[in-house]
Scaffold this motif. Structure first.
Motif, short mmCIF file in Angstrom:
data_model
loop_
_atom_site.label_atom_id
_atom_site.label_comp_id
_atom_site.label_asym_id
_atom_site.label_seq_id
_atom_site.Cartn_x
_atom_site.Cartn_y
_atom_site.Cartn_z
N ILE A 312 0.86 -1.18 0.00
CA ILE A 312 0.00 0.00 0.00
C ILE A 312 0.89 1.23 0.00
O ILE A 312 1.71 1.41 0.91
CB ILE A 312 -0.93 0.04 1.23
CG1 ILE A 312 -1.82 -1.21 1.28
CG2 ILE A 312 -1.79 1.29 1.20
CD1 ILE A 312 -2.67 -1.29 2.54
N TYR A 313 0.75 2.07 -1.01
CA TYR A 313 1.59 3.26 -1.07
C TYR A 313 1.10 4.28 -0.04
O TYR A 313 -0.11 4.53 0.07
CB TYR A 313 1.53 3.88 -2.47
CG TYR A 313 2.62 4.90 -2.72
CD1 TYR A 313 3.85 4.52 -3.24
CD2 TYR A 313 2.42 6.25 -2.41
CE1 TYR A 313 4.86 5.44 -3.46
CE2 TYR A 313 3.42 7.18 -2.61
CZ TYR A 313 4.63 6.77 -3.15
OH TYR A 313 5.63 7.69 -3.34
N PRO A 314 2.02 4.86 0.75
CA PRO A 314 1.60 5.82 1.80
C PRO A 314 0.75 6.95 1.23
O PRO A 314 1.08 7.55 0.23
CB PRO A 314 2.94 6.36 2.33
CG PRO A 314 3.92 5.28 2.06
CD PRO A 314 3.48 4.63 0.77
N LYS A 321 -5.50 0.39 -5.26
CA LYS A 321 -4.49 -0.43 -5.95
C LYS A 321 -3.41 0.44 -6.60
O LYS A 321 -2.92 0.15 -7.69
CB LYS A 321 -5.15 -1.33 -6.99
CG LYS A 321 -6.14 -2.33 -6.42
CD LYS A 321 -6.66 -3.27 -7.48
CE LYS A 321 -7.69 -4.24 -6.93
NZ LYS A 321 -7.13 -5.16 -5.95
N PHE A 322 -3.08 1.53 -5.92
CA PHE A 322 -2.09 2.46 -6.48
C PHE A 322 -0.72 1.82 -6.62
O PHE A 322 -0.03 2.01 -7.62
CB PHE A 322 -2.00 3.71 -5.60
CG PHE A 322 -1.06 4.75 -6.12
CD1 PHE A 322 -1.46 5.65 -7.08
CD2 PHE A 322 0.25 4.82 -5.64
CE1 PHE A 322 -0.57 6.62 -7.57
CE2 PHE A 322 1.14 5.77 -6.12
CZ PHE A 322 0.72 6.67 -7.09
N TYR A 323 -0.31 1.05 -5.62
CA TYR A 323 1.02 0.44 -5.66
C TYR A 323 1.15 -0.53 -6.83
O TYR A 323 2.17 -0.54 -7.54
CB TYR A 323 1.31 -0.27 -4.34
CG TYR A 323 2.61 -1.03 -4.37
CD1 TYR A 323 3.84 -0.36 -4.43
CD2 TYR A 323 2.62 -2.43 -4.34
CE1 TYR A 323 5.03 -1.07 -4.48
CE2 TYR A 323 3.81 -3.13 -4.38
CZ TYR A 323 5.02 -2.45 -4.44
OH TYR A 323 6.20 -3.15 -4.51
N PRO A 353 -0.53 3.36 -20.41
CA PRO A 353 -1.97 3.07 -20.48
C PRO A 353 -2.78 3.99 -19.56
O PRO A 353 -2.31 4.38 -18.48
CB PRO A 353 -2.06 1.61 -20.01
CG PRO A 353 -0.71 1.03 -20.31
CD PRO A 353 0.26 2.16 -20.11
N LYS A 354 -3.97 4.33 -19.98
CA LYS A 354 -4.81 5.27 -19.25
C LYS A 354 -5.14 4.78 -17.85
O LYS A 354 -5.18 5.57 -16.90
CB LYS A 354 -6.09 5.52 -20.03
CG LYS A 354 -6.98 6.59 -19.42
CD LYS A 354 -8.17 6.89 -20.31
CE LYS A 354 -9.04 8.00 -19.71
NZ LYS A 354 -10.19 8.32 -20.58
N ARG A 355 -5.31 3.49 -17.67
CA ARG A 355 -5.73 2.95 -16.36
C ARG A 355 -4.66 3.10 -15.29
O ARG A 355 -4.95 3.07 -14.10
CB ARG A 355 -6.13 1.49 -16.50
CG ARG A 355 -5.04 0.61 -17.07
CD ARG A 355 -5.50 -0.81 -17.33
NE ARG A 355 -4.49 -1.56 -18.04
CZ ARG A 355 -3.41 -2.07 -17.47
NH1 ARG A 355 -3.23 -1.92 -16.16
NH2 ARG A 355 -2.52 -2.75 -18.17
N ILE A 356 -3.37 3.30 -15.70
CA ILE A 356 -2.31 3.47 -14.71
C ILE A 356 -1.62 4.83 -14.85
O ILE A 356 -0.61 5.09 -14.21
CB ILE A 356 -1.24 2.36 -14.82
CG1 ILE A 356 -0.57 2.39 -16.21
CG2 ILE A 356 -1.85 0.99 -14.56
CD1 ILE A 356 0.62 1.46 -16.33
N HIS A 357 -2.19 5.71 -15.68
CA HIS A 357 -1.55 6.99 -15.94
C HIS A 357 -1.45 7.86 -14.69
O HIS A 357 -0.54 8.69 -14.57
CB HIS A 357 -2.32 7.74 -17.03
CG HIS A 357 -1.63 8.98 -17.51
ND1 HIS A 357 -1.78 10.21 -16.90
CD2 HIS A 357 -0.76 9.18 -18.54
CE1 HIS A 357 -1.05 11.11 -17.53
NE2 HIS A 357 -0.42 10.52 -18.52
#
Length: 653
Positions: A312-314, A321-323, A353-357
């Motif tokens: 988990i990103y701080p 699901k950012f990490y 990709p747009k989903r992780i931009h």
């Protein structure tokens, strides 16, 4: 700006344009109307400065007071020294109150808070000029330096650059009302007791307070206040609020609401997301003493380490699901930076990709650093890669071009200029830079911040590039290229961009030949005979912009002979294209990566659902409708966007 009136020097907080030629109306006094202004080297001392929101006169006592309000000269020196370290966050405190009571003791009671000033190194460089003129001139013109210079012959004054200010601490916080509590009995009692930290004084104050009412709420409705009595302004017994303004900085005119704030169907607003800090590393000079970073900011390393241990990103929630998205983005970027060590972010926007931009800025901060000035400004450079070390990095230098407003005023020109409005798009070459970012002489690129290798697709630019002789060491202005080679490239691109903007694809081959064979940076130094041998007798390669409302062309469309004067004038006009002058608005948008926190949605699906619920067709514009169609039918949306220009009111059909 430093001016010297005989033996007196004054500081003038203004920047002025100085013409070194005689401004007399009698042209006969000028030996040559094309005489150039004298050039001065800027190999002069670099000095820091503090920009204060105060009226500081030249009197020593005024300067001394201003310095003391900032904590003293040692404090200022310490902050200026720290400001050059990209990993150290520091600020200077400016106290508007002198923090002393009438008896001379320190008093930091209640809301006598400071205004915070932050350093801006190497971003707003300015030149300090020493101006010497006859005694009494400034007094005669009431201290106006422009009028004083205009009244003198160029031989009667002397202007010399003495220093470059390249490190400035600026105060941009709002200053609100503050209360002086010197005359308030309660405040004085507090300072003399608790403020002194003397037990005897504290005990005396406590003993003087009457016994507390155990039930103060009783009979409160029966209290009678005498509104007729006027209290003196000094009798302010209640403690004032710490700050009267709820914000530290004024809102910008381009203020945008929080994109993560959504309004539910019941009208309740909710913020579905959070912000995380972006720790992008910046270098502020190309000097030999600057070391190239090998790893990201320490705080970013720590956040990434925690994310690896916890998944988990701080600052984000597990549901976002950012990490996981960040790891995928890093994997793609590592491959891209192996092939190309220096990138412009706009080019990456079409590959990620747009989903992780939404993780791109953090991912870039983990593997790259940036320069705030010089030939690689506005690029992301792989850690450990030093563009000053080899000529192979010359092709990644950036050149900026801008279409002037006078050209954009034409409807025809605006239609010829492509626009990339979407922040996230899909490149037409998977895993590589979209071809519409390249300049080939046939189309205007999507983005006019161009790296050199984006320009050599054009044959004339490629011809100049193939003959380039690189410098032994790069400099902060032209990088690895000589000034003449860059001028040739800029001239060709500016001319062709101007023609393309005006719908003209038939370039004047004589002009292009002249640009490719230039021998001097300044045309006024070129032999007139050489010019006539390398150019045509007409300039019909340009399209005249001085058309009337019916589209008829004026007399300016006639052929005419090109003279050295025309070439010199054309350097200022260049078909309505500016080169080498950075558009601050464009850069602010691009460089805001380092200043803004990154917005992270807690749950992307929830946010999309909320936006769909709030979509109102009656108030949506054309782009909003196309964006909605794009979610379910991209092909239809692209066709509509290409074929339609917008909505038409039903009453006008």
């Amino acid at each position: 700006m430093t001016t010297k009136d005989a033996t007196t020097e004054k500081t003038v907080p203004k920047s002025i344009h100085i013409d070194f030629l005689d401004q007399s109306s009698d042209d006969s006094n000028l030996e040559d109307s094309n005489t150039l202004a004298k050039e001065y080297t800027l190999d002069i001392p670099r000095i820091p400065s503090v920009e204060l929101p105060l009226h500081v006169s030249g009197r020593p006592e005024s300067v001394t007071k201003a310095v003391s309000m900032c904590g003293g000269i040692d404090k200022i020196k310490e902050m200026l020294k720290k400001s050059t370290d990209p990993e150290v966050e520091n600020y200077l405190e400016l106290y508007l109150n002198d923090m002393k009571t009438k008896d001379g003791t320190e008093n930091s009671f209640f809301n006598e808070h400071p205004i915070i000033g932050k350093p801006v190194p190497y971003r707003d460089s300015s030149v300090v000029l020493k101006v010497v003129m006859p005694k009494g001139t400034m007094k005669k013109h009431e201290g106006n330096i422009q009028k004083s210079l205009a009244s003198l012959h160029s031989k009667d004054y002397k202007i010399t650059p003495v220093a470059v200010v390249d490190n400035t601490i600026k105060f941009r916080e709002m200053s609100d009302f503050q209360y002086r509590l010197d005359n308030v009995p309660a405040a004085n009692e507090y300072v003399q007791s608790f403020g002194s930290l003397e037990w005897q004084n504290i005990k005396q104050l406590v003993d003087s307070v009457p016994d507390n009412d155990t039930m103060p709420q009783e009979n409160i409705s029966n209290l009678i206040f005498n509104r007729g009595l006027k209290s003196p302004s000094s009798d302010y017994q209640l403690p004032p609020p710490p700050r009267l303004s709820m914000i530290g900085f004024p809102h910008l005119y381009k203020y945008k609401k929080n994109p993560l704030a959504v309004k539910k169907a019941d009208g309740v607003s909710e913020v579905k997301g959070s912000y995380i800090k972006n720790y992008q590393l910046f270098l502020h000079t190309l000097g030999d003493d600057v070391k190239i970073p090998l790893q990201p900011h320490k705080s970013l390393q720590n956040d990434y380490k925690i994310a690896k241990e916890t998944n988990i990103y701080p600052g984000t929630k597990e549901s976002s699901k950012f990490y996981e998205s960040l790891e995928e983005c890093l994997s793609i970027l590592e491959q891209l930076f192996e092939k190309r060590p220096i990138w412009i972010k706009r080019h990456l926007d079409g590959i990620i990709p747009k989903r992780i931009h939404h993780t791109l800025k953090i991912a870039l901060a983990l593997i790259t650093y940036r320069f705030t000035m010089g030939p690689w400004r506005n690029t992301y450079i792989k850690f450990g890669c030093d563009p000053r070390s080899s000529k192979e990095y010359a092709k990644y230098q950036t050149e900026y071009f801008k279409i002037e407003r006078k050209l954009l005023s034409s409807q025809t020109v605006r239609k010829n200029i492509p626009k990339l409005n979407e922040p996230v798009f899909e490149s037409n070459i998977p895993g590589d830079i979209d071809t519409r970012f390249r300049f080939d002489g046939k189309q205007i690129p999507w983005y006019l911040m161009l790296q050199i290798d984006m320009l050599i697709c054009e044959p004339n630019v490629a011809e100049v590039y193939d003959k380039v002789e690189y410098l032994e060491t790069p400099n902060e202005i032209t990088g690895w290229f000589s000034e003449l080679d860059l001028v040739k490239i800029r001239r060709i691109v500016k001319y062709e961009l101007g023609c393309l903007a005006q719908g003209n694809l038939d370039f004047n081959k004589y002009k292009l030949k002249y640009f490719k064979t230039m021998q001097y940076v300044k045309e006024s130094l070129i032999n007139e005979k050489d010019i006539k041998e390398s150019q045509a007798v007409d300039a019909d390669g340009d399209i005249d912009m001085d058309n009337d409302s019916n589209g008829n062309k004026g007399d300016n469309n006639k052929s005419k002979e090109i003279t050295p004067g025309d070439i010199e004038d054309e350097d200022d006009d260049d078909n309505g294209i500016i080169a080498g002058e950075v558009d601050e608005d464009a850069l602010d948008a691009e460089e805001s990566d380092s200043n803004d926190n990154i917005r992270i949605a807690d749950a992307m699906e929830d946010e999309i659902t909320q936006s769909k619920e709030n979509f109102d067709l009656s108030s949506a514009n054309f782009q909003d409708v196309v964006a909605r169609i794009m979610e379910s039918d991209p092909e239809t949306a692209k066709r509509l966007q290409a074929e339609l220009e917008g909505f038409v009111n039903i009453n006008k059909i």
